[in-house]
Every structure is written in structure tokens, then in C-alpha cells.
Design an enzyme around this catalytic site. Structure first.
Site, PDB file in Angstrom:
ATOM      1  N   CYS A  11       2.224   3.457   4.994  1.00  0.00           N
ATOM      2  CA  CYS A  11       2.882   4.341   6.349  1.00  0.00           C
ATOM      3  C   CYS A  11       2.309   5.592   6.441  1.00  0.00           C
ATOM      4  O   CYS A  11       2.014   6.304   7.306  1.00  0.00           O
ATOM      5  CB  CYS A  11       4.212   3.927   6.470  1.00  0.00           C
ATOM      6  N   CYS A  21       7.544   3.881   2.433  1.00  0.00           N
ATOM      7  CA  CYS A  21       6.369   2.884   2.677  1.00  0.00           C
ATOM      8  C   CYS A  21       5.040   3.855   2.381  1.00  0.00           C
ATOM      9  O   CYS A  21       4.839   4.677   3.342  1.00  0.00           O
ATOM     10  CB  CYS A  21       6.158   2.255   3.980  1.00  0.00           C
TER      11      CYS A  21
END
Length: 285
Positions: free
Chosen positions: A38, A35
Site C-alpha cells: 500500500c 500494508c
């Protein structure tokens, strides 16, 4: 491994998250290695966990490795942040937010800073009474209690300037203030103004002889500003704008903007700056 942020899986979720959350807010960050957002949010949360120093805990959950937890908390996208406190889900957000918004989010539930916040309020009250030495002592104590609070350090800079201890203020401003960058820059600009002190009486006498000496009038404004007489400085600059807005390639407008910058980030001058922004706008239009 930080005492304020840690990786957690299903096996230890109860002991590392649910039980501590009875006493302190726990921010649960659902992330995954693939991600991209993230990779921005996770280190930012880790940094803030260290800065807040126990006012909240950060539990990092790899959503790929712990699908049961993701399902239990209804995580539909990542990153997703959930906050648990005293047996309840108290707040949440999804996606990578800017740091300023994350700070606002954290401040809604983070435990109060021990000692520092109250001492800062006491110092502000003392400043209002003109007791600057006592206020400075309170701020030193507050900074010792919460050394990560840059706002307290900048409060001390302002008090040092009020006391005329500009060398100490300049030294304190030499550090980095990532959390309070705008205010720190404003104080540096204000400190620079204070170095332009001059004899106001001599300039006033010069203007009495020649009221159209715009350069002298701007010198007078700088001298007022150096003495902390900011309203008089702005009124003097405004008079030059009214008399000749184009003087010296717009020098009076630039001088006023410099003052606005120097007083920015300080609530006590907000009304004054707003007032003269309106007056300058009216004079220029």
C-alpha cells in the site's frame, strides 16, 4: 487536501463517492497503514490523480477503520482497487502493479482529456500533409489545454525538428519526461544525429573513387541521418556490414544500433526499424 484525491470513511461514502461517480469514475483504494505494498501503490495513485486532473477521482479507504466498506465490496486482501462509475463496479485489481500497468488500467475508463487529445489528432493529420507550421500551432494549443500530457510536448519536438528548428527542440527536450522517458531519449539521440551534417556529394565522390573506404561510407550514413534520410543511412551502414562486419571493431553495427535508438518510440519509423533489424541480423548470421 487535493481536489482529485481524498480520504473517505463510511459516513461520507455516499456524498464523496457514490454521487460523484454518477458523473466521473471514482477509483476506490482500500489500504491500511501496516500494508507494505500500500505504501507503494497509494502515493502512485495520488500522483496519477493529479496528473489526470479530474479525469477520475481517487477515494482512499482505510480498510482497518472501515470494515463495513471492505466487507460490502468483498475486499479479501489489500491493497485492492475498485472503480465505480454510473452506479456500477466497472473495473478492479489487487496488489501493487507497476506504473505502466496502472496507466493502462486507468486509461480504460478515465474521461477523455478535454481538448488536447483531439487537437493532437488534428496535428498528426497536418504532419501527414506536410503542414508542419500549422501542426505546431495545433500542438501548442493542445499543450495549453492539457499541460500534463508529455506526449503532446514530444510531438512538438518532432515537428520542430522537421522544421529545422533544432535549438528550440533541444530546449524543449531539456525538461524531464518521466512518463515518456524512452521516447524523449530517442528524440535526444535523433537530435544528436542531426548535428553531424556534412556534404553528402563530397563523400559520395570520395566513395566513387574508392568503394572500399568503409570509414567514408559510415560518414555518408551519418550525413544522410543528419538530413533525416534514414532509409538511405541504414542501407549505407548495411553495405558496410555486408562488406566487412568487423570493420573498426564493429563500428557499422554500433552505427546501426544508434540509428535504431534514435528512431525508437516513433510509430512512423517502426516498420523501417523492424525491416533493417531483420536485414542486419541476416547479414551478421
Amino acid at each position: 487536501m487535493s481536489q482529485y484525491s481524498f480520504d473517505v470513511s463510511l459516513a461520507e461514502f455516499e456524498t464523496q463517492v457514490l454521487l460523484p461517480a454518477q458523473e466521473v469514475p471514482v477509483v476506490v483504494d482500500f489500504w491500511a497503514p501496516w500494508c507494505e505494498p500500500c505504501k507503494v501503490l497509494k502515493p502512485l495513485l495520488e500522483k496519477l490523480a493529479e496528473e489526470y486532473a479530474g479525469r477520475f477521482l481517487l477515494a482512499k479507504v482505510n480498510a482497518d477503520e472501515n470494515p463495513e466498506l471492505s466487507q460490502h465490496f468483498g475486499v479479501r486482501s489489500i491493497p485492492t482497487v475498485k472503480v465505480l462509475f454510473q452506479g456500477q463496479l466497472v473495473d478492479e485489481f489487487s496488489g501493487a502493479l507497476p506504473e505502466s500497468q496502472i496507466r493502462e488500467f486507468l486509461d480504460r475508463f478515465a474521461l477523455p482529456a478535454v481538448g488536447g487529445a483531439n487537437l493532437r489528432e488534428e496535428a498528426a493529420a497536418l504532419v501527414g500533409e506536410g503542414k508542419f507550421e500549422e501542426a505546431l500551432a495545433k500542438l501548442v494549443e493542445a499543450s495549453q489545454a492539457t499541460p500534463e500530457d508529455q506526449a503532446i510536448q514530444l510531438d512538438a519536438v518532432e515537428v520542430l525538428m522537421q522544421l529545422g528548428r533544432n535549438d528550440e527542440a533541444k530546449q524543449l527536450l531539456g525538461g524531464e519526461y518521466a512518463q515518456e522517458a524512452e521516447r524523449a531519449n530517442a528524440l535526444r539521440a535523433r537530435l544528436a544525429l542531426s548535428e553531424g551534417a556534412a556534404d553528402t556529394a563530397e563523400i559520395e565522390a570520395k566513395l566513387a573513387t574508392n568503394p572500399d573506404d568503409h570509414a567514408a561510407r559510415l560518414d555518408l550514413a551519418r550525413a544522410y541521418a543528419a538530413q533525416g534520410r534514414y532509409r538511405e543511412a541504414m542501407e549505407t551502414i548495411l553495405e558496410v556490414i555486408v562488406r566487412d562486419r568487423f570493420f573498426d571493431e564493429g563500428a557499422p553495427r554500433k552505427a546501426m544500433l544508434q540509428l535504431f535508438e534514435a528512431l525508437g518510440g516513433s510509430e512512423q519509423y517502426d516498420d523501417l526499424v523492424r525491416e533493417f533489424r531483420r536485414k542486419m541480423s541476416a547479414a551478421l548470421n
